[in-house]
Design a protein around this motif. Sequence first.
Motif, PDB file in Angstrom:
ATOM      1  N   GLU A  67      11.646  32.862 -17.235  1.00 20.92           N
ATOM      2  CA  GLU A  67      11.336  31.474 -17.599  1.00 20.92           C
ATOM      3  C   GLU A  67      12.559  30.600 -17.383  1.00 20.92           C
ATOM      4  O   GLU A  67      13.671  30.946 -17.788  1.00 20.92           O
ATOM      5  CB  GLU A  67      10.903  31.398 -19.061  1.00 20.92           C
ATOM      6  CG  GLU A  67      10.596  29.980 -19.526  1.00 20.92           C
ATOM      7  CD  GLU A  67      10.319  29.910 -21.018  1.00 20.92           C
ATOM      8  OE1 GLU A  67      10.056  28.795 -21.512  1.00 20.92           O
ATOM      9  OE2 GLU A  67      10.387  30.962 -21.683  1.00 20.92           O
ATOM     10  N   GLU A  69       2.123  25.593 -17.700  1.00 21.07           N
ATOM     11  CA  GLU A  69       3.267  26.464 -17.403  1.00 21.07           C
ATOM     12  C   GLU A  69       3.209  27.731 -18.251  1.00 21.07           C
ATOM     13  O   GLU A  69       3.413  28.849 -17.751  1.00 21.07           O
ATOM     14  CB  GLU A  69       4.560  25.693 -17.672  1.00 21.07           C
ATOM     15  CG  GLU A  69       5.820  26.520 -17.482  1.00 21.07           C
ATOM     16  CD  GLU A  69       7.062  25.755 -17.905  1.00 21.07           C
ATOM     17  OE1 GLU A  69       8.112  26.403 -18.094  1.00 21.07           O
ATOM     18  OE2 GLU A  69       6.974  24.520 -18.054  1.00 21.07           O
ATOM     19  N   LYS A 109      14.493  27.618 -18.521  1.00 19.87           N
ATOM     20  CA  LYS A 109      14.568  26.890 -19.775  1.00 19.87           C
ATOM     21  C   LYS A 109      14.447  25.387 -19.552  1.00 19.87           C
ATOM     22  O   LYS A 109      14.785  24.864 -18.486  1.00 19.87           O
ATOM     23  CB  LYS A 109      15.891  27.193 -20.491  1.00 19.87           C
ATOM     24  CG  LYS A 109      16.086  28.665 -20.816  1.00 19.87           C
ATOM     25  CD  LYS A 109      15.009  29.158 -21.778  1.00 19.87           C
ATOM     26  CE  LYS A 109      15.230  30.627 -22.140  1.00 19.87           C
ATOM     27  NZ  LYS A 109      14.183  31.131 -23.057  1.00 19.87           N
ATOM     28  N   ASP A 123       9.670  26.073 -12.871  1.00 23.94           N
ATOM     29  CA  ASP A 123       9.245  26.506 -14.203  1.00 23.94           C
ATOM     30  C   ASP A 123       9.492  27.989 -14.456  1.00 23.94           C
ATOM     31  O   ASP A 123      10.003  28.365 -15.505  1.00 23.94           O
ATOM     32  CB  ASP A 123       7.759  26.183 -14.395  1.00 23.94           C
ATOM     33  CG  ASP A 123       7.526  24.682 -14.381  1.00 23.94           C
ATOM     34  OD1 ASP A 123       8.419  23.951 -14.831  1.00 23.94           O
ATOM     35  OD2 ASP A 123       6.458  24.236 -13.914  1.00 23.94           O
ATOM     36  N   CYS A 124       9.086  28.861 -13.535  1.00 23.73           N
ATOM     37  CA  CYS A 124       9.296  30.291 -13.762  1.00 23.73           C
ATOM     38  C   CYS A 124       9.471  31.018 -12.430  1.00 23.73           C
ATOM     39  O   CYS A 124       8.992  30.563 -11.391  1.00 23.73           O
ATOM     40  CB  CYS A 124       8.156  30.900 -14.575  1.00 23.73           C
ATOM     41  SG  CYS A 124       6.588  30.999 -13.697  1.00 23.73           S
ATOM     42  N   GLU A 133       2.783  31.731 -17.058  1.00 19.98           N
ATOM     43  CA  GLU A 133       3.697  32.805 -17.455  1.00 19.98           C
ATOM     44  C   GLU A 133       2.952  33.925 -18.176  1.00 19.98           C
ATOM     45  O   GLU A 133       3.181  35.115 -17.899  1.00 19.98           O
ATOM     46  CB  GLU A 133       4.790  32.227 -18.360  1.00 19.98           C
ATOM     47  CG  GLU A 133       5.725  31.260 -17.644  1.00 19.98           C
ATOM     48  CD  GLU A 133       6.727  30.630 -18.598  1.00 19.98           C
ATOM     49  OE1 GLU A 133       6.715  31.020 -19.783  1.00 19.98           O
ATOM     50  OE2 GLU A 133       7.501  29.757 -18.167  1.00 19.98           O
TER      51      GLU A 133
END
Length: 412
Positions: free
Chosen positions: A220, A202, A222, A229-230, A206
Amino acid sequence: MENIIHCPKCNEKIDVSDAMSQQMEQQLNDKYQQQLKKQDEAIAAKKNKMDEAARQLALDKKSFQQDIDLKVAQQLKADKVALTKQLKSQFEQDNQLAISALQDDLTEKSKKLKLIQKIEIENERLKREKDEAVHEANLAAEKAMSVQLKIERTKINEQVHTEHELKLKEHQSLINSLKEQIDITKRKAEQGSMQLQGEVQELAIEEWLEAQYPFDQIEEIKKGAQGADCLQHVVNSLGTECGTIYYESKRTKSFQPSWIEKFKQDIRDKNASVGVLVTAVMPKDMKHMGQVNGVWICTFEEFKGLSLVLRESLIKLSKAIAVQENRGDKMVMMYNYLTSNDFSSRVEAIVEGFTELQTDLNKEKLAMARLWKKREKNIEKVLLNTTEMFGSVKGIAGSSVADIGLLELAED
């Protein structure tokens, strides 16, 4: 008077006196040879007699010598026997007194030895009686001790058995408790390891998106919050947001089909334009990147090319929608196109081309790196040989050879 006659056949002259002379000479010679032969035979006979006499003399001499040797040996033997008898008689006479003394001493010692043996026998008997008495006493004591030990051993065994049974139960309880703790720890470790692997992927997604698209907003999600995830907010060169790409990272040993429906719900909740599920293990019926129920599924290697294509598609769609602002619902058009087979085929073709280009680029980089390294080695080799050759010439010719600045050490 001549004694010559003629041969009636050849008329040859023959001297009769010469012929008679030769005949007489021949007769005398034959007679002499006969006498000489008789003398030789007589001499040979005498020689044979003399040889026979010599052999007989040698035999007689040998026999005489043997007789002499035999008589001498017999005489020596007789003298030796007589001398031995004489010496033995003298020795016996000289040692008779010593032998008598030794005999008396031996008799005395024999008496003493018998007395000592009798004493030793008596001592052995007393010792044996003592040992038997001690053995009987020890045996009685051992019997009494054995009875007492048996009683004490029974008590101790009962006590130890009770304590051992309690300790065994305690140990078994402790072992069961430890096994449960180990199983819990193992499950937590496996979950933590899988979670850590997922977090690593992950984070890599990113970081790559932020580095690749500096104008886009990478949001993102949290930990603990609901959703994937993003979220990538795609922004064009004019600063206008063109859509969003939702990313979900999975790094497990097997692919779960339930992920797709859950991810679709997350996409709807976030109102994202398109969703990408990045997984380490593809579904069983998929060998490479593809779309399943409106969700893009790919590996981490394929994610980079897919991200580029999806982003460009969103920008182009946003531009087309802006041009046709009054011709329908923008979001419906965008969603319909992004979930269409045509878009899926185009994206697959673009990503495959991108992957091939990236592979070719890497191969070219490696080939050029090898070529540059080879050229660098050749240049270093030429420069080194040139420097060594100039140094050799300089050493021979001295200062008469002009200096070359490039081959000299730089001065501070």
